[in-house]
Write an enzyme that holds these catalytic residues in place. Structure first.
Site, PDB file in Angstrom:
ATOM      1  N   HIS A 102       0.815  -1.218   0.000  1.00 50.96           N
ATOM      2  CA  HIS A 102       0.000   0.000   0.000  1.00 50.96           C
ATOM      3  C   HIS A 102       0.847   1.266   0.000  1.00 50.96           C
ATOM      4  CE1 HIS A 102      -4.085  -1.768   0.742  1.00 50.96           C
ATOM      5  NE2 HIS A 102      -3.314  -2.815   1.008  1.00 50.96           N
ATOM      6  N   ASP A 146       3.399   9.477  -0.992  1.00 53.72           N
ATOM      7  CA  ASP A 146       2.232   8.726  -0.532  1.00 53.72           C
ATOM      8  C   ASP A 146       2.006   7.571  -1.502  1.00 53.72           C
ATOM      9  OD1 ASP A 146       0.019   8.255   1.099  1.00 53.72           O
ATOM     10  OD2 ASP A 146      -0.664  10.321   1.000  1.00 53.72           O
TER      11      ASP A 146
HETATM   12  C1  GDG Z   1      -2.152   4.038   3.357  1.00 55.50           C
HETATM   13  C2  GDG Z   1      -1.120   4.685   2.407  1.00 55.50           C
HETATM   14  C3  GDG Z   1      -2.798   4.553   0.583  1.00 55.50           C
HETATM   15  C4  GDG Z   1      -9.119  10.365   7.377  1.00 55.50           C
HETATM   16  N1  GDG Z   1      -9.557  11.143   8.364  1.00 55.50           N
HETATM   17  C5  GDG Z   1     -10.694  10.615   8.828  1.00 55.50           C
HETATM   18  C6  GDG Z   1     -10.957   9.474   8.086  1.00 55.50           C
HETATM   19  N2  GDG Z   1      -9.969   9.339   7.207  1.00 55.50           N
HETATM   20  C7  GDG Z   1      -9.866   8.263   6.219  1.00 55.50           C
HETATM   21  C8  GDG Z   1      -9.987   8.824   4.817  1.00 55.50           C
HETATM   22  C9  GDG Z   1      -9.220   7.805   3.990  1.00 55.50           C
HETATM   23  C10 GDG Z   1      -8.196   7.243   4.980  1.00 55.50           C
HETATM   24  O1  GDG Z   1      -8.588   7.659   6.287  1.00 55.50           O
HETATM   25  C11 GDG Z   1      -6.805   7.798   4.729  1.00 55.50           C
HETATM   26  O2  GDG Z   1      -6.285   7.118   3.615  1.00 55.50           O
HETATM   27  P1  GDG Z   1      -5.018   7.658   2.820  1.00 55.50           P
HETATM   28  O3  GDG Z   1      -4.925   6.915   1.559  1.00 55.50           O
HETATM   29  O4  GDG Z   1      -5.191   9.127   2.587  1.00 55.50           O
HETATM   30  O5  GDG Z   1      -3.758   7.472   3.765  1.00 55.50           O
HETATM   31  P2  GDG Z   1      -3.094   6.329   4.751  1.00 55.50           P
HETATM   32  O6  GDG Z   1      -3.907   6.163   5.980  1.00 55.50           O
HETATM   33  O7  GDG Z   1      -1.705   6.786   4.975  1.00 55.50           O
HETATM   34  O8  GDG Z   1      -3.120   4.936   3.948  1.00 55.50           O
HETATM   35  C12 GDG Z   1      -1.845   5.481   1.340  1.00 55.50           C
HETATM   36  C13 GDG Z   1      -3.689   3.790   1.540  1.00 55.50           C
HETATM   37  O9  GDG Z   1      -2.927   3.112   2.520  1.00 55.50           O
HETATM   38  C14 GDG Z   1      -4.544   2.762   0.791  1.00 55.50           C
HETATM   39  O10 GDG Z   1      -3.746   1.886   0.045  1.00 55.50           O
HETATM   40  O11 GDG Z   1      -3.607   5.364  -0.256  1.00 55.50           O
HETATM   41  O12 GDG Z   1      -0.916   6.041   0.444  1.00 55.50           O
HETATM   42  O13 GDG Z   1      -0.239   5.535   3.141  1.00 55.50           O
HETATM   43  O14 GDG Z   1     -10.062   6.772   3.588  1.00 55.50           O
HETATM   44  O15 GDG Z   1     -11.364   8.935   4.529  1.00 55.50           O
HETATM   45  N3  GDG Z   1     -12.055   8.719   8.266  1.00 55.50           N
HETATM   46  C15 GDG Z   1     -12.912   9.117   9.237  1.00 55.50           C
HETATM   47  N4  GDG Z   1     -12.679  10.215  10.033  1.00 55.50           N
HETATM   48  C16 GDG Z   1     -11.593  10.965   9.858  1.00 55.50           C
HETATM   49  O16 GDG Z   1     -11.399  11.950  10.592  1.00 55.50           O
HETATM   50  N5  GDG Z   1     -14.030   8.401   9.437  1.00 55.50           N
END
Ligand code: GDG
Length: 500
Positions: free
Chosen positions: A172, A384
């Protein structure tokens, strides 16, 4: 998608559940949410399947998970099996090897790595533990799909105990370029361990290219074939498929929920509270890879260089607490809060505060209300794997006239480059200019860009992602192509390194 009668065994560091302890000390368990769970649950339900992972509790806490998990399983329709960790394993495998070595190194931040040799020992033994739990829970034809950097050694451990099932792996986070990967003291062991998988999936072509480059330079006797989304590597009479599969979101679910009454009402309240302002939104886990201080500096630069933005824009920065028990993450929080208060102290005027800062996790409807209310999303990670926030924001842009400013170092940039304003997150002035451009962009341009973004995310959603990974893993034949051209002779590249 045909899975030829096999069940799916999903393995991830954490189980897809949320455990909470009530005031009476009783533990309760809820099925987890999130894109991965949404996408995999229908397949697990149809085909039958097991999800294996760590509950988040350490063995010393003595919580009897069996009954709790059986209860959650009843609700979710698939079986959950825990891999347990001791407090020492949590410290050295999870905080240590995974988050003090692989996380920073794979995000190109080698100076943040702590290459403690004991971390590697515990990483191997925990991966062995996971392998044992898997071996106890599989049937002959099952397809095992392992997720992420915590578990790179699992296939190797499974092979060592005689498991012959097909095993896939999806990373990921990014895979770094050779010059960075090579700093890892266990570079050969990790590459050889990954080659024990039958399919290895990366987020982007760039990650796959970096991995292939490492193989070509560091591994003896590997031949690579093919072009397009999936390559084949041949080593010691076996084949491994190496592909890029950009992860996505349940686009339709986001688009639908964004129009729900509750989200619309909350979004309306937010807009009323910030009347006459362009709302710029940042949403990130607290992590140094997300580039939050750099983003705040860019916002300050924009307010200085383009004074007409003052009173006209508000940055809403949501930071979700994460790993706060690690001193480095705590220091990052302090740095962010110092910058926010400096900028607010410098620019606030009666009736206008430039940055609204939120440090907590939001409920999903509240998060979607922010997506709906914001005119511009500022997604500027230093690096990322993908970044799902960027995709979720676009899916929630119901009127299709919002702007996405996106780091060129987010995996999402490869797919979204035609619609987003791409920026280098290290370039403070460049990001400031992109903010100014986004605020002043014509409606026609905003619509045209957002249309492209939404179409691309709709066409390649989370279900497409699951399907393409499983297809590539299960298909009998991939077309054979001549070996990749342009091999770099080892001596020209890294003469001091012995290959394995
Ligand atoms: C890893 C990789 C890759 C965020 N704030 C809240 C909340 N979120 C949710 C978002 C989104 C998720 O968290 C964050 O996903 P990201 O992709 O932006 O980042 P990572 O957590 O670092 O994830 C990344 C991912 O894996 C998938 O393969 O894209 O690059 O680092 O879904 O919506 N959800 C809620 N409240 C919040 O305050 N409910």
């Amino acid at each position: 998608m045909k899975t030829q009668g096999s069940r799916l065994i999903i393995v991830s560091n954490r189980l897809p559940i949320v455990l909470t302890q009530g005031e009476n000390g009783q533990w309760s368990i809820e099925p987890g949410s999130g894109g991965l769970v949404t996408a995999l649950v229908p397949i697990l339900r149809n085909r039958g399947g097991v999800w294996i992972g760590w509950s988040g509790m350490v063995e010393e806490e003595n919580v009897d998970l069996e009954e709790l998990l059986a209860d959650a399983t009843k609700k979710s329709g698939y079986t959950l099996k825990p891999a347990s960790l001791t407090a020492e394993e949590k410290s050295k495998f999870y905080y240590g090897f995974s988050n003090e070595i692989i996380w920073p190194l794979f995000h190109d931040l080698q100076s943040r790595c702590n290459f403690d040799p004991t971390y590697w020992l515990v990483y191997q033994s925990v991966n062995h533990k996971f392998a044992r739990v898997i071996a106890e829970n599989i049937k002959e034809k099952d397809f095992i799909w392992v997720h992420d950097y915590h578990l790179m050694n699992v296939a190797k451990e499974l092979r060592a105990i005689g498991v012959t099932s097909k095993i896939g792996f999806f990373l990921h986070i990014p895979f770094p370029p050779l010059d960075i990967f090579i700093k890892l003291p266990w570079r050969f062991q990790v590459l050889h361990a990954l080659l024990e998988y039958d399919t290895i999936g990366f987020q982007t072509l760039r990650d796959r290219h970096n991995f292939v480059q490492c193989l070509r330079i560091l591994i003896r006797d590997i031949t690579l074939y093919g072009k397009g989304q999936v390559l084949t590597g041949r080593i010691k009479n076996r084949e491994v498929r190496i592909g890029s599969f950009p992860i996505s979101i349940d686009y339709r679910a986001f688009a639908k929920q964004a129009t729900s009454q509750e989200v619309c009402e909350r979004a309306r309240c937010l807009r009323e509270a910030l009347l006459n302002c362009h709302i710029i939104l940042g949403v990130d886990r607290l992590d140094y890879t997300k580039g939050i201080p750099e983003r705040l500096k860019a916002f300050r630069n924009a307010l200085i260089r383009f004074p007409d933005l003052q009173r006209k824009v508000t940055l809403v920065q949501i930071v979700v607490p994460s790993r706060v028990e690690i001193p480095e993450y705590y220091d990052l929080k302090v740095e962010i809060e110092r910058l926010v208060s400096e900028i607010n102290g410098q620019f606030t005027q009666p009736g206008w505060v430039p940055i609204h800062y939120i440090f907590r996790s939001l409920e999903r409807t509240e998060l979607l209300a922010y997506y709906r209310a914001a005119d511009i999303a500022l997604v500027t990670p230093l690096k990322d794997g993908m970044n799902l926030v960027a995709k979720e924001y676009c899916a929630c842009s119901i009127y299709g006239d919002d702007v996405l400013i996106l780091s060129e170092f987010a995996g999402a940039a490869a797919q979204l480059q035609r619609g987003a304003l791409l920026v280098n997150p290290y370039d403070i002035e460049g990001v400031a200019e992109a903010i100014y451009r986004a605020v002043n962009m014509s409606q026609a341009e905003r619509r045209s860009r957002m249309r492209k973004l939404r179409r691309s995310i709709r066409e390649q959603d989370i279900f497409w992602w699951v399907d393409s990974f499983l297809q590539a893993s299960i298909a009998q034949h991939l077309d054979d192509f001549p070996p990749l051209e342009g091999y770099v002779p080892l001596d020209d590249y890294l003469p001091q390194v012995d290959i394995e």
